[in-house]
Design an enzyme around this catalytic site. Sequence first.
Site, PDB file in Angstrom:
ATOM      1  CG  ASP A   1       0.270  -4.168   2.863  1.00  0.00           C
ATOM      2  OD1 ASP A   1       0.514  -3.721   1.725  1.00  0.00           O
ATOM      3  OD2 ASP A   1       0.227  -3.454   3.892  1.00  0.00           O
ATOM      4  CG  HIS A  45      -0.370   0.241   2.518  1.00  0.00           C
ATOM      5  ND1 HIS A  45      -0.082  -0.772   3.412  1.00  0.00           N
ATOM      6  CD2 HIS A  45      -0.009   1.376   3.139  1.00  0.00           C
ATOM      7  CE1 HIS A  45       0.421  -0.261   4.521  1.00  0.00           C
ATOM      8  NE2 HIS A  45       0.484   1.044   4.382  1.00  0.00           N
ATOM      9  CB  SER A  94       3.302   1.904   5.885  1.00  0.00           C
ATOM     10  OG  SER A  94       2.030   1.660   6.382  1.00  0.00           O
TER      11      SER A  94
END
Length: 256
Positions: free
Chosen positions: A117, A73, A212
Site C-alpha cells: 500500500d 488507497h 492514511s
Amino acid sequence: MLRALFILACLTAACFAAPRARVAWSRRGHGRIVNGEPAVITDYPWVLAIEFLVRQECGGSIISTTWAMSAGHCFYDDVSKMSLRAGSTVRESGGVVSGISTVVYHENYDSTTLDNDIVVVQPTTPFPLGPNIQIVKLPTDGYEAPAGLRVTAVGWGMLSTEVYHEPEQLQKVDLYVDENWICGEILADVLPVTDSMMCAGDINKGVCFGDSGGPLLYGDVQVGITSWGQESCEYPLSAFTDIGFLRSWIRNATGV
C-alpha cells in the site's frame, strides 16, 4: 474503477483514509490522531496534506523536492482534482499547494488486501524547501524496525471512532513497534499482515480515519506509512506500510 476498489478495501478493512465509503462519516470523517497531542509543522516539516476537491483526505510525506509518498488507497484515478499542501500546521489552510503531475503505484499493490500500500507522486512544481518544508530521511534497504522501538505517527485523523471532530491543528502520537506475527494474529479477522507491512500501537493510542498515507517516524527517519487497522481506532495495534521492505522500490521509482 479505482474508486470502486477503494470502497471494497475500506469495507474489508478499516483503511485510514477519510472514510468516503461510509456515508455516516462522509463529511465528518476527519478529526485527529487518537489520544495524541498537538504538533507544529516546524517539528515535522516533511508532512503533507493530500486534498481532493480542496477537502483534506489523507496525509503524505516529502521524500525529495520533486517526489512525495503516501498510501496507495488514498488516490483516485482523476488526480486533476487532487492537490498536495506542504508547510502548514493547519487543516486546509496555509502553506504551499501544488497539483499532481505523476502518480506511480507499486506494481503489486492490492486494493483489497492493502498489500504494498504505497504510492509516489510528483507535484506540478517542486517543493520550495524552507523551515516549514523539508525532506524526510528514509531507512536503508531491508531495514526492520525492532519490536519495542518507540515511533511517532503524525496526521490529522479522527480523535476516536465515536467522535466526529475536525481539529485545525496537526497531531502526533507516540507508539511502539510490535512483532508482525503478533499483529497478524490480532488483526487476522480484518486482513492478513504481509511482508510489506509492519505494526505499531499502544493502549488507547493510535491512528484513525484521515491519517492514511501519513508518516510513521523514528526521529526524522520515516519507517512506515499509515495504512489500516480495526474499525475501532482505540484498538492497540494498526498496520503500516513497511518502508524498509519497499526501500528499493522507492529508489527505482523515484531515484531517491
